[in-house]
Design a protein around this motif. Structure first.
Motif, PDB file in Angstrom:
ATOM      1  N   THR A   1     -28.023 -24.853 -14.891  1.00 20.14           N
ATOM      2  CA  THR A   1     -28.233 -25.769 -15.846  1.00 20.14           C
ATOM      3  C   THR A   1     -27.434 -26.012 -16.577  1.00 20.14           C
ATOM      4  N   TYR A   2     -26.368 -25.399 -17.166  1.00 22.76           N
ATOM      5  CA  TYR A   2     -25.045 -26.696 -17.846  1.00 22.76           C
ATOM      6  C   TYR A   2     -24.743 -27.440 -16.495  1.00 22.76           C
ATOM      7  N   GLN A   3     -24.078 -26.795 -15.710  1.00 21.26           N
ATOM      8  CA  GLN A   3     -23.541 -28.032 -14.893  1.00 21.26           C
ATOM      9  C   GLN A   3     -24.121 -29.317 -14.934  1.00 21.26           C
ATOM     10  N   ASN A   4     -25.604 -28.878 -14.769  1.00 20.27           N
ATOM     11  CA  ASN A   4     -26.265 -30.074 -13.906  1.00 20.27           C
ATOM     12  C   ASN A   4     -26.737 -30.674 -15.331  1.00 20.27           C
ATOM     13  N   HIS A   5     -27.003 -30.487 -17.059  1.00 15.81           N
ATOM     14  CA  HIS A   5     -26.843 -31.158 -17.513  1.00 15.81           C
ATOM     15  C   HIS A   5     -25.780 -31.651 -17.591  1.00 15.81           C
ATOM     16  N   PHE A   6     -24.616 -31.694 -17.490  1.00 15.25           N
ATOM     17  CA  PHE A   6     -23.208 -32.070 -17.602  1.00 15.25           C
ATOM     18  C   PHE A   6     -23.057 -32.879 -16.799  1.00 15.25           C
ATOM     19  N   ASN A   7     -23.344 -32.803 -15.787  1.00 14.42           N
ATOM     20  CA  ASN A   7     -23.584 -33.828 -14.589  1.00 14.42           C
ATOM     21  C   ASN A   7     -24.555 -34.901 -14.853  1.00 14.42           C
ATOM     22  N   HIS A   8     -25.309 -34.408 -15.833  1.00 15.14           N
ATOM     23  CA  HIS A   8     -26.025 -36.341 -16.021  1.00 15.14           C
ATOM     24  C   HIS A   8     -25.685 -37.142 -17.451  1.00 15.14           C
ATOM     25  N   LEU A   9     -24.824 -35.909 -17.923  1.00 16.32           N
ATOM     26  CA  LEU A   9     -24.431 -36.780 -19.164  1.00 16.32           C
ATOM     27  C   LEU A   9     -22.443 -37.436 -18.406  1.00 16.32           C
ATOM     28  N   GLN A  10     -22.370 -37.399 -17.786  1.00 18.23           N
ATOM     29  CA  GLN A  10     -20.713 -37.506 -16.753  1.00 18.23           C
ATOM     30  C   GLN A  10     -21.478 -39.039 -16.235  1.00 18.23           C
ATOM     31  N   LEU A  11     -23.216 -39.211 -15.521  1.00 18.43           N
ATOM     32  CA  LEU A  11     -23.625 -40.297 -14.848  1.00 18.43           C
ATOM     33  C   LEU A  11     -23.837 -41.129 -15.610  1.00 18.43           C
ATOM     34  N   GLU A  12     -24.319 -40.303 -17.211  1.00 21.70           N
ATOM     35  CA  GLU A  12     -24.780 -41.709 -18.601  1.00 21.70           C
ATOM     36  C   GLU A  12     -23.914 -42.207 -18.859  1.00 21.70           C
ATOM     37  N   LYS A  13     -22.216 -42.233 -18.449  1.00 24.42           N
ATOM     38  CA  LYS A  13     -20.911 -42.602 -19.159  1.00 24.42           C
ATOM     39  C   LYS A  13     -20.129 -43.432 -17.814  1.00 24.42           C
ATOM     40  N   ASN A  14     -21.181 -43.349 -16.196  1.00 21.85           N
ATOM     41  CA  ASN A  14     -20.404 -43.944 -15.515  1.00 21.85           C
ATOM     42  C   ASN A  14     -19.639 -43.164 -14.713  1.00 21.85           C
ATOM     43  N   LEU A  15     -19.892 -41.708 -14.735  1.00 20.93           N
ATOM     44  CA  LEU A  15     -18.503 -40.745 -14.467  1.00 20.93           C
ATOM     45  C   LEU A  15     -18.513 -39.893 -13.094  1.00 20.93           C
TER      46      LEU A  15
END
Length: 192
Positions: free
Chosen positions: A16-30
């Motif tokens: 769950t944390y990894q999915n949330h973190f990766n969503h944040l990464q994608l929002e930052k174009n990372l």
């Protein structure tokens, strides 16, 4: 059965944390990553630092008590990352971080990684000294002092080990921790 429950809970939380973190990464174009940063600011809102660190701590102590130190150490380290190693200066976080460091120091002694055990002991002692009237800091101070003695004993520096064991025994007796005082006295006798 308990090991399976801990593993299931940890896996669910981490996915769950990894999915949330990766969503944040994608929002930052990372690009997405396979491991989240364990920065408390990146946790989902429905996860609290206290709940996640408690889960990791409890699972780590369970695994360590069952001889699975290799499973315990990464959990303790990630919990410490979430606590920011007490860097915020808040008494609760400083003392909880010193507790985590005492477990990491003990794990280092258990696995023979004396350099890591000494590092965790010294860092934990520096934190625990900040709040000497806090029960968590005080008990972790005793444990960390004992662990530092164990590091010195394992390294063959018996004089330094005796100094640490004596200090751990004295503080433990002063605060009424009879079990810790007994362990430190036994270690002192062994190192003499």
């Amino acid at each position: 059965a308990a090991a399976q429950w801990y593993q299931w809970c940890l896996q669910l939380v981490m996915l769950t944390y990894q999915n949330h973190f990766n969503h944040l990464q994608l929002e930052k174009n990372l690009p997405p990553t396979s491991t989240p940063s364990f920065d408390p600011q990146t946790l989902p809102r429905y996860f609290s630092v206290d709940v996640i660190t408690s889960l990791m701590y409890n699972a780590a102590t369970f695994f360590a008590s069952n001889g699975q130190t290799e499973l315990a150490m990464p959990l303790l380290q990630r919990a410490l990352d979430l606590m920011r190693r007490g860097a915020d200066g808040k008494e609760t976080n400083v003392c909880r971080s010193s507790i985590l460091m005492s477990h990491l120091a003990n794990a280092g002694v258990t696995t023979g990684d004396l350099a890591a055990a000494e590092k965790w002991s010294l860092e934990g002692l520096a934190l625990a000294k900040q709040f000497p009237r806090n029960a968590d800091c005080l008990h972790s101070f005793v444990a960390l002092t004992y662990d530092l003695g164990a590091v010195y004993e394992a390294a063959g520096s018996l004089k330094s080990a005796r100094v640490q064991y004596r200090q751990a025994a004295e503080i433990a007796a002063t605060v009424g921790d009879n079990d810790a005082a007994r362990l430190a006295d036994q270690a002192l006798a062994r190192a003499s």
